[in-house]
Design a protein around this motif. Structure first.
Motif, mmCIF file in Angstrom:
data_model
loop_
_atom_site.group_PDB
_atom_site.id
_atom_site.type_symbol
_atom_site.label_atom_id
_atom_site.label_comp_id
_atom_site.label_asym_id
_atom_site.label_seq_id
_atom_site.Cartn_x
_atom_site.Cartn_y
_atom_site.Cartn_z
ATOM 1 N N GLU A 17 0.731 -1.155 0.098
ATOM 2 C CA GLU A 17 -0.017 -0.203 -0.237
ATOM 3 C C GLU A 17 0.861 1.235 0.121
ATOM 4 O OE1 GLU A 17 -0.286 -2.470 1.982
ATOM 5 O OE2 GLU A 17 -2.230 -2.993 2.750
ATOM 6 N N ARG A 20 2.388 1.505 -3.401
ATOM 7 C CA ARG A 20 1.504 2.150 -4.301
ATOM 8 C C ARG A 20 1.166 3.887 -4.166
ATOM 9 N NH1 ARG A 20 -0.730 -1.684 -7.212
ATOM 10 N NH2 ARG A 20 -0.599 -3.799 -6.513
ATOM 11 N N GLU A 21 1.134 4.114 -2.753
ATOM 12 C CA GLU A 21 0.774 5.648 -2.576
ATOM 13 C C GLU A 21 1.873 6.410 -3.055
ATOM 14 O OE1 GLU A 21 -1.340 5.618 1.532
ATOM 15 O OE2 GLU A 21 0.045 7.355 1.338
ATOM 16 N N ALA A 23 4.016 5.741 -5.328
ATOM 17 C CA ALA A 23 3.998 5.798 -6.968
ATOM 18 C C ALA A 23 3.036 6.621 -7.434
ATOM 19 C CB ALA A 23 3.659 4.351 -7.410
ATOM 20 N N GLU A 24 1.970 6.826 -6.769
ATOM 21 C CA GLU A 24 0.812 7.837 -7.225
ATOM 22 C C GLU A 24 1.197 9.304 -6.952
ATOM 23 O OE1 GLU A 24 -2.742 6.800 -5.057
ATOM 24 O OE2 GLU A 24 -2.774 4.958 -5.964
ATOM 25 N N GLU A 25 2.141 9.328 -6.069
ATOM 26 C CA GLU A 25 2.614 10.788 -5.582
ATOM 27 C C GLU A 25 4.005 11.384 -6.357
ATOM 28 O OE1 GLU A 25 0.268 11.045 -1.126
ATOM 29 O OE2 GLU A 25 2.389 10.907 -1.289
ATOM 30 N N ASP A 28 3.974 14.231 -8.760
ATOM 31 C CA ASP A 28 3.178 15.507 -8.226
ATOM 32 C C ASP A 28 2.725 15.113 -6.736
ATOM 33 O OD1 ASP A 28 1.740 17.848 -7.679
ATOM 34 O OD2 ASP A 28 -0.018 17.519 -9.132
ATOM 35 N N TYR A 29 3.600 15.470 -5.905
ATOM 36 C CA TYR A 29 3.289 15.248 -4.402
ATOM 37 C C TYR A 29 2.050 16.438 -3.923
ATOM 38 C CZ TYR A 29 3.103 15.246 0.849
ATOM 39 O OH TYR A 29 2.741 15.006 1.916
ATOM 40 N N ARG A 30 0.691 15.767 -3.770
ATOM 41 C CA ARG A 30 -0.359 16.625 -3.330
ATOM 42 C C ARG A 30 -0.518 18.200 -3.792
ATOM 43 N NH1 ARG A 30 -0.754 13.970 2.924
ATOM 44 N NH2 ARG A 30 -0.289 11.803 1.918
ATOM 45 N N SER A 35 8.079 16.079 -7.032
ATOM 46 C CA SER A 35 8.176 14.850 -6.416
ATOM 47 C C SER A 35 8.796 15.354 -4.969
ATOM 48 C CB SER A 35 9.328 14.092 -7.005
ATOM 49 O OG SER A 35 9.684 12.945 -6.219
ATOM 50 N N LYS A 249 4.940 7.050 5.849
ATOM 51 C CA LYS A 249 3.950 6.210 5.257
ATOM 52 C C LYS A 249 3.839 5.203 5.784
ATOM 53 C CE LYS A 249 3.449 8.454 0.483
ATOM 54 N NZ LYS A 249 2.170 8.959 1.060
#
Ligand SMILES: *Cc1c(COP(=O)(O)O)cnc(C)c1O
Length: 360
Positions: A17, A20-21, A23-25, A28-30, A35, A249
């Motif tokens: 998890e 994956r998180e 990778a998603e960020e 573009d971190y939030r 990054s 995380k």
């Protein structure tokens, strides 16, 4: 994409998890448009990452206010020197030697003062934890040092040593956050995070405030003085920012799983499957005494080096990776850290059963 069950002792498996998180960020971190790897460690976004990480770790471990949390570099090995440089006021320290890491730490400390090895389990290749209830703790010892979980040999202190009032310093690299801990029993708790928490490059030091002073050994570099990092909130220089972000995380992941009590239950359940199998196996056997078995690192052997090598090779082909034992002991070792799922241990035991039938 296919992931294997990774039994590496470190760098080691991380929760899927979390990966994956991350990778998603990645790009573009939030909403920052960058990054975490690319951002200033003095930015608002990173400040939030590091303060949140520290708070979550404090919540998980119940770290009292009079302890500081430092995110440093240099791995656990750098602490082997940093500890004596900062803590050896009398230039005397007591070491309990239960494996290669404690042995190395003691050797390094000898550069700075007198080291008394007050207990050791080297006589039986570190296969047990010595009785530490009444050791000859030195009158003038600045601290008593242990490696709480022995990554290579697979033993763990189930009770902490009686330090007779002296400061306890513990390397917890391979059991960090694996079960609840009473921080007040220690002066310093530290560990490299690449075993049970995050990516290599971060070492976390939890240290009681009164041990953080300017009174360090002469010649101690600024970067190796705890006070430098404590005063700067771990931002004296550029910290291992991306690693800290991943650690943060993992702290959130452990919180969501129910915290350290839940981790302990989960780890006990996993370890039991493997140890129960080893205890009845006619081919494989565990290498350490039962009472001192680690929940994290499980070494085992067949007694035949060629068969061990065959096992490691065939296990890899079956998607069970990094089961080769440490080069100093041989045989096999399964590291079953927090992020190793129960299913991974069951898959390993099923494979061992099959291998036993085919090779006995
Ligand atoms: C891996 C390990 C170390 C060494 O860690 P580095 O970060 O590579 O210096 C020290 N102590 C223990 C208990 C370990 O498992």
């Amino acid at each position: 994409m296919s992931r294997v069950y990774n039994f590496s002792a470190g760098p080691a498996v991380l929760p899927e998890e979390v990966l994956r998180e991350a990778a998603e960020e990645m790009l573009d971190y939030r909403g920052t448009g960058m990054s975490v790897m690319e951002m200033s460690h003095r930015s608002k976004a990173f400040e939030e990452i590091i303060t949140t990480a520290e708070q979550d770790l404090r919540d998980l471990m119940g770290i009292p206010d009079n302890y500081r949390v430092l995110f440093l570099q240099g791995g656990a090995s750098q602490q082997f020197a940093m500890i004596p440089m900062n803590l050896m006021k009398n230039r005397v320290a007591d070491y309990i030697v239960t494996g290669q890491w404690a042995k190395k730490a003691a050797k390094e400390a000898e550069k700075y003062g007198k080291v008394n090895r007050i207990a050791s389990s080297e006589d039986k290749t570190f296969s047990y934890i010595p009785d530490c209830s009444d050791l000859p703790v030195s009158e003038d010892a600045d601290y008593v040092y242990i490696c709480e979980n022995n990554t290579i040999y697979g033993t763990k202190f189930k009770t902490l040593p009686n330090t007779k009032g002296k400061t306890l310093v513990a390397d917890v690299s391979s059991c960090f956050l694996s079960e609840p801990v009473d921080v007040t029993k220690y002066g310093v708790i530290y560990g490299g995070v690449q075993k049970n928490i995050g990516p290599a490059g971060v070492v976390i030091v939890i240290i009681r405030e009164d041990l953080i002073t300017e009174d360090v050994l002469p010649g101690t570099p600024t970067m190796l003085t705890y006070k430098t990092h404590a005063d700067a909130g771990s931002l004296y220089n550029t910290p291992p920012a991306y690693g800290i972000y991943i650690c943060g995380k993992v702290f959130k992941w452990i919180k969501a799983m129910g915290g350290l009590e839940a981790m302990k239950e989960r780890n006990e359940k996993k370890a039991k499957v493997l140890y129960d199998f080893l205890d009845q196996s006619k081919l494989f056997k565990g290498t350490v005494v039962k009472e001192d078995r680690s929940l994290m690192n499980v070494p085992f052997v067949t007694g035949d080096a060629d068969l061990d090598a065959k096992f490691v090779k065939e296990a890899k082909e079956a998607g069970l990776e990094n089961l080769k034992g440490h080069r100093s002991v041989g045989g096999m070792r399964a590291s079953i850290y927090n992020a190793m799922p129960y299913e991974g241990v069951v898959a390993l035991v099923d494979f061992m059963k099959k291998f036993e039938e085919e090779n006995l």
